[in-house]
Motif scaffolding. Structure first.
Motif, PDB file in Angstrom:
ATOM      1  N   ILE A  38      40.063  43.025  32.839  1.00 38.30           N
ATOM      2  CA  ILE A  38      38.605  42.908  32.722  1.00 38.30           C
ATOM      3  C   ILE A  38      38.214  41.471  32.407  1.00 38.30           C
ATOM      4  O   ILE A  38      37.255  40.930  32.969  1.00 38.30           O
ATOM      5  CB  ILE A  38      38.078  43.878  31.646  1.00 38.30           C
ATOM      6  N   ILE A  39      38.948  40.827  31.487  1.00 36.12           N
ATOM      7  CA  ILE A  39      38.656  39.424  31.164  1.00 36.12           C
ATOM      8  C   ILE A  39      38.843  38.556  32.397  1.00 36.12           C
ATOM      9  O   ILE A  39      38.040  37.660  32.679  1.00 36.12           O
ATOM     10  CB  ILE A  39      39.551  38.950  30.009  1.00 36.12           C
ATOM     11  N   VAL A  40      39.915  38.822  33.160  1.00 35.58           N
ATOM     12  CA  VAL A  40      40.153  38.055  34.385  1.00 35.58           C
ATOM     13  C   VAL A  40      39.038  38.300  35.395  1.00 35.58           C
ATOM     14  O   VAL A  40      38.469  37.363  35.966  1.00 35.58           O
ATOM     15  CB  VAL A  40      41.524  38.428  34.993  1.00 35.58           C
ATOM     16  N   ALA A  41      38.708  39.568  35.616  1.00 42.17           N
ATOM     17  CA  ALA A  41      37.703  39.909  36.624  1.00 42.17           C
ATOM     18  C   ALA A  41      36.324  39.388  36.248  1.00 42.17           C
ATOM     19  O   ALA A  41      35.544  38.975  37.116  1.00 42.17           O
ATOM     20  CB  ALA A  41      37.653  41.424  36.818  1.00 42.17           C
ATOM     21  N   SER A  42      36.010  39.409  34.952  1.00 43.92           N
ATOM     22  CA  SER A  42      34.691  38.927  34.537  1.00 43.92           C
ATOM     23  C   SER A  42      34.533  37.437  34.791  1.00 43.92           C
ATOM     24  O   SER A  42      33.410  36.941  34.897  1.00 43.92           O
ATOM     25  CB  SER A  42      34.479  39.218  33.051  1.00 43.92           C
ATOM     26  N   PRO A  75      33.682  35.600  39.126  1.00 47.06           N
ATOM     27  CA  PRO A  75      32.450  35.092  39.749  1.00 47.06           C
ATOM     28  C   PRO A  75      32.149  33.628  39.470  1.00 47.06           C
ATOM     29  O   PRO A  75      31.304  33.048  40.149  1.00 47.06           O
ATOM     30  CB  PRO A  75      31.352  35.995  39.138  1.00 47.06           C
ATOM     31  N   VAL A  76      32.846  33.019  38.494  1.00 46.54           N
ATOM     32  CA  VAL A  76      32.655  31.584  38.259  1.00 46.54           C
ATOM     33  C   VAL A  76      33.043  30.785  39.499  1.00 46.54           C
ATOM     34  O   VAL A  76      32.534  29.694  39.740  1.00 46.54           O
ATOM     35  CB  VAL A  76      33.469  31.138  37.026  1.00 46.54           C
ATOM     36  N   PHE A  77      33.930  31.350  40.304  1.00 47.04           N
ATOM     37  CA  PHE A  77      34.333  30.651  41.528  1.00 47.04           C
ATOM     38  C   PHE A  77      33.190  30.551  42.534  1.00 47.04           C
ATOM     39  O   PHE A  77      33.286  29.798  43.509  1.00 47.04           O
ATOM     40  CB  PHE A  77      35.522  31.362  42.174  1.00 47.04           C
ATOM     41  N   LEU A  78      32.114  31.320  42.336  1.00 46.51           N
ATOM     42  CA  LEU A  78      30.967  31.226  43.234  1.00 46.51           C
ATOM     43  C   LEU A  78      30.116  29.997  42.954  1.00 46.51           C
ATOM     44  O   LEU A  78      29.239  29.660  43.749  1.00 46.51           O
ATOM     45  CB  LEU A  78      30.094  32.483  43.103  1.00 46.51           C
ATOM     46  N   PHE A  87      33.902  23.588  36.508  1.00 46.06           N
ATOM     47  CA  PHE A  87      34.379  24.832  35.910  1.00 46.06           C
ATOM     48  C   PHE A  87      35.434  25.553  36.729  1.00 46.06           C
ATOM     49  O   PHE A  87      36.044  26.500  36.230  1.00 46.06           O
ATOM     50  CB  PHE A  87      33.191  25.770  35.658  1.00 46.06           C
ATOM     51  N   HIS A  88      35.665  25.161  37.974  1.00 43.16           N
ATOM     52  CA  HIS A  88      36.723  25.802  38.750  1.00 43.16           C
ATOM     53  C   HIS A  88      38.109  25.611  38.125  1.00 43.16           C
ATOM     54  O   HIS A  88      38.896  26.567  38.081  1.00 43.16           O
ATOM     55  CB  HIS A  88      36.707  25.288  40.186  1.00 43.16           C
ATOM     56  N   PRO A  89      38.461  24.414  37.630  1.00 47.00           N
ATOM     57  CA  PRO A  89      39.783  24.302  36.966  1.00 47.00           C
ATOM     58  C   PRO A  89      39.915  25.230  35.766  1.00 47.00           C
ATOM     59  O   PRO A  89      40.986  25.812  35.541  1.00 47.00           O
ATOM     60  CB  PRO A  89      39.830  22.824  36.541  1.00 47.00           C
ATOM     61  N   LEU A  90      38.839  25.382  34.984  1.00 46.22           N
ATOM     62  CA  LEU A  90      38.870  26.316  33.854  1.00 46.22           C
ATOM     63  C   LEU A  90      39.085  27.752  34.334  1.00 46.22           C
ATOM     64  O   LEU A  90      39.873  28.506  33.749  1.00 46.22           O
ATOM     65  CB  LEU A  90      37.564  26.205  33.067  1.00 46.22           C
ATOM     66  N   ALA A  91      38.390  28.137  35.405  1.00 44.80           N
ATOM     67  CA  ALA A  91      38.517  29.489  35.933  1.00 44.80           C
ATOM     68  C   ALA A  91      39.925  29.737  36.480  1.00 44.80           C
ATOM     69  O   ALA A  91      40.505  30.808  36.261  1.00 44.80           O
ATOM     70  CB  ALA A  91      37.471  29.725  37.021  1.00 44.80           C
ATOM     71  N   TYR A  92      40.483  28.755  37.194  1.00 44.57           N
ATOM     72  CA  TYR A  92      41.842  28.912  37.716  1.00 44.57           C
ATOM     73  C   TYR A  92      42.849  29.061  36.577  1.00 44.57           C
ATOM     74  O   TYR A  92      43.724  29.941  36.607  1.00 44.57           O
ATOM     75  CB  TYR A  92      42.219  27.702  38.577  1.00 44.57           C
ATOM     76  N   THR A  93      42.731  28.203  35.566  1.00 45.82           N
ATOM     77  CA  THR A  93      43.676  28.245  34.451  1.00 45.82           C
ATOM     78  C   THR A  93      43.605  29.577  33.720  1.00 45.82           C
ATOM     79  O   THR A  93      44.634  30.223  33.447  1.00 45.82           O
ATOM     80  CB  THR A  93      43.380  27.095  33.476  1.00 45.82           C
ATOM     81  N   LYS A  94      42.394  30.005  33.404  1.00 49.58           N
ATOM     82  CA  LYS A  94      42.222  31.270  32.680  1.00 49.58           C
ATOM     83  C   LYS A  94      42.717  32.451  33.511  1.00 49.58           C
ATOM     84  O   LYS A  94      43.364  33.369  32.991  1.00 49.58           O
ATOM     85  CB  LYS A  94      40.739  31.450  32.338  1.00 49.58           C
ATOM     86  N   ILE A 128      46.718  32.465  33.794  1.00 52.19           N
ATOM     87  CA  ILE A 128      47.356  32.770  32.514  1.00 52.19           C
ATOM     88  C   ILE A 128      47.207  34.258  32.175  1.00 52.19           C
ATOM     89  O   ILE A 128      48.166  34.932  31.783  1.00 52.19           O
ATOM     90  CB  ILE A 128      46.756  31.891  31.401  1.00 52.19           C
ATOM     91  N   LEU A 129      46.002  34.793  32.343  1.00 54.87           N
ATOM     92  CA  LEU A 129      45.767  36.183  31.964  1.00 54.87           C
ATOM     93  C   LEU A 129      46.402  37.163  32.946  1.00 54.87           C
ATOM     94  O   LEU A 129      46.766  38.279  32.553  1.00 54.87           O
ATOM     95  CB  LEU A 129      44.267  36.442  31.851  1.00 54.87           C
ATOM     96  N   LEU A 130      46.527  36.791  34.206  1.00 55.99           N
ATOM     97  CA  LEU A 130      47.230  37.670  35.143  1.00 55.99           C
ATOM     98  C   LEU A 130      48.693  37.831  34.734  1.00 55.99           C
ATOM     99  O   LEU A 130      49.241  38.939  34.733  1.00 55.99           O
ATOM    100  CB  LEU A 130      47.126  37.122  36.567  1.00 55.99           C
ATOM    101  N   ILE A 131      49.332  36.720  34.398  1.00 52.56           N
ATOM    102  CA  ILE A 131      50.709  36.802  33.916  1.00 52.56           C
ATOM    103  C   ILE A 131      50.756  37.570  32.596  1.00 52.56           C
ATOM    104  O   ILE A 131      51.666  38.378  32.348  1.00 52.56           O
ATOM    105  CB  ILE A 131      51.290  35.389  33.739  1.00 52.56           C
ATOM    106  N   ASP A 132      49.747  37.349  31.748  1.00 54.12           N
ATOM    107  CA  ASP A 132      49.684  38.053  30.465  1.00 54.12           C
ATOM    108  C   ASP A 132      49.582  39.560  30.671  1.00 54.12           C
ATOM    109  O   ASP A 132      50.203  40.347  29.940  1.00 54.12           O
ATOM    110  CB  ASP A 132      48.485  37.533  29.678  1.00 54.12           C
TER     111      ASP A 132
END
Length: 651
Positions: free
Chosen positions: A48-52, A55-58, A67-74, A77-81
């Motif tokens: 849910i955190i990842v999916a929420s 939309p920042v990629f839009l 903000f795209h680098p922040l969105a990619y990093t988050k 990391i959370l997908l692996i988590d």
């Protein structure tokens, strides 16, 4: 995720350790059972955190690049988590959870927390209408707070230096602009906080810089903040410099080097905001621009207001007298060649210095070029009459004309430029538009205005965010439904989002931060964090319902309202520690940003503020109100259907 997966395991292990000494197989079986109980909720809360945040990629443009680098990093990391939470975490638990364990009652911290929490949750379960009313009142107050905040495109990033961009008269001479530049640099260096000054007038040796001679660019390097005078801020420093640099005929402008280049490349406006005036005639465009400037004069927040000069340039007009040319036996090309050589210069040779080659031009000295009488005495060699002055075959005069012609969309363009200081961008431009709106009825036919600069980016980002925020809620709801396979449970977890808005709104309001794309990204991240804790609470409450049904059966004849209340209390209070750990980890990771300093901290603060306040209020809501709503829902089910709809949490 190990910290959350281990909480359910620890609880079960504690219970069994009180009965007898467990074998290794029993311990592994308990770890497997408890991991199945919480793994689905933990996995989907992470998703849910990842999916929420997807939309920042839009976001596009400047905000997308930021903000795209922040969105990619988050996201990565959370997908692996999420994968490790259901694969590696149970394995690690089997290695580390060994030996004797203390019960919840033996833990002094847990006893202290329950001693505080138990009266609060009992009060909320008793005074239901009051509890819900207080929460709704706080939510209702937070909405006007958000609406009262100012708006801006992006929070101003302190680049550590200042770009001073004064504008002089279009017909300024080289000598005068050099003198102004030297005087300004000398005044700037007198300020103690200034480390160095580098200024230029006119264009550089590049095709991408078409600055006229009248536009000066001065980069002011500042000393470290530790060497500044006490209580001095960058805004106060700019105000002090602006007062010292009041030179007649010069309009000051203040910005920063990087954002200035970004503005010029993206919108063609070198200030925060610009009103573009389109039309067919330069004189009419200039007149309309002056009217716009008069309307904007005095608007609070509007600073460095000036009209981009499109008239006032000086041109030397040479009108040839053709009868005189025929009399002296001269052609037009001969006279033009003499004028071009004397004023513009003619190449006579070249020189080589290392790997560079320079052309050597010869022309009249500057004093002669600037004198109309001297230009009229330029000799022109004739075949029959010898040298004759230029005035004998031509009339010379200076005329006004455009110093630079700008065009967009196949139309001529002028601009009224200004910066915004001491007020938010949105309300400043809104008031300015109301002032200028009165001119639209008096504009000549075929002429119109367009607002550009940072305001253009603000409007574009607001339209994108209006699409993103509902999409975020829809994505979160979809993930919750797949996690619980129940619309009711998904809505119960989703209801925490509006109450997360309460703390975020209060934090942003009392810190005096304007609404921007950074604040919106902070709220988007907050929504996922708020739902995460709500998912854990719903899992434990349903686990309490399962235990109640297993003990007393699933019937209204065997289950009383008091039984429901005790089960909800146990699901909330007896599992308090894992919920508080989830909240504490989120807060402890975010709070240090409040004291961060240096380049970039002023952009991170608007992101973190809604997350800190929202996590606090959403957690309070989850701990006190979510059990109440859950209890009311179960009482309704028991009363209407005669049994409970218990969610299976052991997937």
């Amino acid at each position: 995720m190990l910290r959350r997966g281990g909480r359910g395991v620890r609880r079960i292990v504690e219970h069994h350790s009180r009965l007898h000494q467990m074998t290794n197989d029993e311990r592994l079986a308990i770890i497997e059972k408890s991991s199945k109980q919480v793994s689905r909720g933990i996995f989907f809360s992470t998703i849910i955190i990842v999916a929420s945040f997807l939309p920042v990629f839009l976001l596009t443009g400047q905000e997308g690049k930021l903000f795209h680098p922040l969105a990619y990093t988050k996201t990565f990391i959370l997908l692996i988590d999420a994968v490790l939470a259901v694969t590696l975490a149970p394995v690690l638990l089997s290695f580390f959870m060994k030996g004797k364990f203390k019960t919840e009652e033996q833990n002094p911290l847990n006893r202290g927390l329950e001693r505080v929490y138990a009266p609060l949750i009992n009060w909320c379960l008793t005074w239901r209408k009051t509890t819900i009313g207080i929460n709704l009142a706080l939510l209702a107050i937070s909405i006007p707070l958000l609406l009262s905040l100012g708006t801006e495109f992006m929070p101003p990033l302190d680049e550590g230096s200042i770009l001073f961009m004064p504008i002089t008269q279009p017909d300024v001479s080289n000598t005068e602009v050099k003198r102004i530049l030297q005087v300004q640099d000398k005044i700037i260096m007198q300020v103690p906080e200034v480390k160095g000054v580098l200024g230029k007038a006119g264009r550089a040796s590049t095709a991408t810089d078409n600055a006229p001679l009248s536009m000066i660019e001065t980069i002011i390097q500042l000393k470290p903040r530790s060497e500044w005078r006490a209580g001095l801020t960058k805004a106060k420093l700019i105000e002090e410099l602006n007062q010292k640099l009041q030179i007649p005929g010069v309009v000051n402008g203040w910005t920063q080097p990087i954002i200035n280049r970004i503005n010029m490349l993206s919108t063609g406006i070198r200030t925060d905001v610009g009103v573009k005036v389109y039309g067919q005639q330069l004189d009419t465009i200039y007149r309309v621009s002056q009217q716009v400037r008069a309307a904007l004069n005095g608007v609070p927040g509007v600073q460095d207001l000036y009209v981009d000069p499109i008239t006032g340039g000086k041109y030397l007009q040479v009108d040839l007298n053709r009868p005189q040319l025929a009399r002296y036996g001269l052609s037009v090309d001969q006279v033009n060649e003499v004028v071009e050589t004397a004023i513009g210069g003619a190449p006579v040779a070249s020189t080589v210095e290392g790997r560079r080659r320079f052309s050597i031009n010869v022309r009249l000295a500057e004093d002669f070029r600037n004198s109309l009488a001297a230009l009229e005495r330029i000799p022109i060699q004739t075949t029959a009459y010898g040298p004759v002055p230029l005035s004998a075959v031509a009339t010379l005069r200076f005329e006004n004309g455009p110093p630079m012609i700008n065009s967009e969309n196949a139309q001529l363009r002028g601009a009224v430029l200004f910066n915004v200081r001491g007020r938010d961008l949105g309300s400043t431009v809104q008031e300015a538009m109301e002032r200028v709106q009165q001119l639209n009825g008096r504009l000549p036919a075929g002429y119109y205005l367009e607002w550009s600069g940072q305001y253009e980016n603000l409007i574009s980002s607001q339209r994108t965010l209006l699409l993103i925020l509902p999409l975020v809620l829809l994505v979160i709801f979809g993930c919750l439904y797949f996690a619980f396979h129940s619309v009711r449970e998904a809505l119960l977890s989703l209801v925490t989002i509006p109450f997360a808005l309460i703390g975020g709104a209060y934090m942003v309001y009392f810190y005096g931060v304007h609404l921007s794309v950074a604040v919106a990204v902070g709220f988007i991240a907050l929504f996922g964090l708020a739902v995460e804790t709500g998912v854990i609470m719903v899992i434990y409450l349903n686990d309490a319902m399962q235990q109640l049904v297993a003990r007393k059966g699933n019937s209204s004849e065997t289950i009383t309202r008091q039984d429901l209340r005790e089960a909800v209390f146990n699901g909330a209070a007896k599992r308090l520690r894992p919920k508080l750990m989830t909240v504490s980890v989120a807060l402890f990771g975010l709070v240090p940003v409040l004291w961060a300093s240096g380049t970039g901290s002023d952009v991170m603060l608007p992101i973190v503020l809604p997350m800190i306040g929202g996590v606090f209020t959403s957690s309070t809501h989850i701990l006190l109100v979510t059990p109440l709503i859950f209890l009311m829902t179960k009482e309704y089910e028991l009363r209407k259907f005669g049994k409970l709809d218990v969610l299976d949490v052991t997937h």
